[in-house]
Scaffold this motif. Structure first.
Motif, PDB file in Angstrom:
ATOM      1  N   LYS A  41       0.841  -1.207   0.000  1.00 49.04           N
ATOM      2  CA  LYS A  41       0.000   0.000   0.000  1.00 49.04           C
ATOM      3  C   LYS A  41       0.876   1.257   0.000  1.00 49.04           C
ATOM      4  O   LYS A  41       0.573   2.239  -0.671  1.00 49.04           O
ATOM      5  N   HIS A  44       1.973   1.739  -3.443  1.00 48.34           N
ATOM      6  CA  HIS A  44       0.795   2.167  -4.219  1.00 48.34           C
ATOM      7  C   HIS A  44       0.673   3.702  -4.176  1.00 48.34           C
ATOM      8  O   HIS A  44       0.304   4.333  -5.153  1.00 48.34           O
ATOM      9  N   HIS A  56       0.412   1.218  -9.909  1.00 52.06           N
ATOM     10  CA  HIS A  56      -0.533   1.642  -8.874  1.00 52.06           C
ATOM     11  C   HIS A  56      -1.710   0.650  -8.802  1.00 52.06           C
ATOM     12  O   HIS A  56      -2.122   0.226  -7.717  1.00 52.06           O
ATOM     13  N   ASP A  60      -2.601  -2.672  -5.894  1.00 52.60           N
ATOM     14  CA  ASP A  60      -3.840  -2.918  -5.145  1.00 52.60           C
ATOM     15  C   ASP A  60      -4.303  -4.367  -5.288  1.00 52.60           C
ATOM     16  O   ASP A  60      -4.845  -4.947  -4.348  1.00 52.60           O
TER      17      ASP A  60
END
Ligand SMILES: [Fe+2]
Length: 165
Positions: A41, A44, A56, A60
């Motif tokens: 994360k 990300h 990106h 996830d």
């Protein structure tokens, strides 16, 4: 740990202490998976560069997978009568993964950093397969799923580095 040794409704491993030992192994994997999800994360949010958009989105997907695997691993420990600790301090103490750099991270660095960490975790989970299988095949089966998924992710990351399949 009375509940681990006394109940007749717990899975019948050969020795009661094996339930706790197996659960501790599962908990160690849980910590690695939670940490991977936190790092994923972070990346990300931090990724920059021409490939930031697909990365990106890919991150996830990976984070969702690690959270699902973490849940499956934790629930196997719970099925053995053990409540694993998935809280921040336990994860910080239990996971061997190093943090990623603070601030923006270039896309190719993200792939490299991620590939290395996924490879580290899958290698450590793989090392647990044999010993856990000596005690409990059902727990080994859970970890086999983890290794298979991590190694698939490792492949899909590795090829982004331009390495041969
Ligand atoms: Fe997001």
């Amino acid at each position: 740990m009375d509940s681990l040794t006394n109940s007749i409704y717990l899975p019948p491993l050969a020795e009661p202490h094996e339930r706790e030992g197996t659960s501790r192994e599962l908990e160690a994997v849980l910590h690695e998976l939670i940490n991977l999800a936190l790092i994923g994360k972070q990346l990300h949010w931090a990724v920059v560069g021409p490939w930031s958009r697909p990365l990106h989105l890919h991150l996830d997907e990976l984070v969702a997978s690690w959270r699902d695997l973490a849940d499956t691993v934790a629930e196997r420990a719970a099925a053995l009568g053990f409540v694993p600790d998935g809280q921040l301090q336990a994860v910080a103490a239990g996971s061997q993964l190093t943090p990623v750099p603070q601030g923006p991270v270039e896309d190719h660095v993200v792939v490299r950093e991620l590939t290395r960490r996924v490879a580290e975790v899958s290698e450590r989970v793989r090392a647990r397969l044999e010993p856990i299988g000596q005690v409990d095949l059902a727990s080994q089966d859970v970890l086999i799923d983890v290794v298979r998924e991590l190694e698939k992710q490792q492949w899909l990351l590795r090829v982004q580095l331009g390495e041969h399949v």
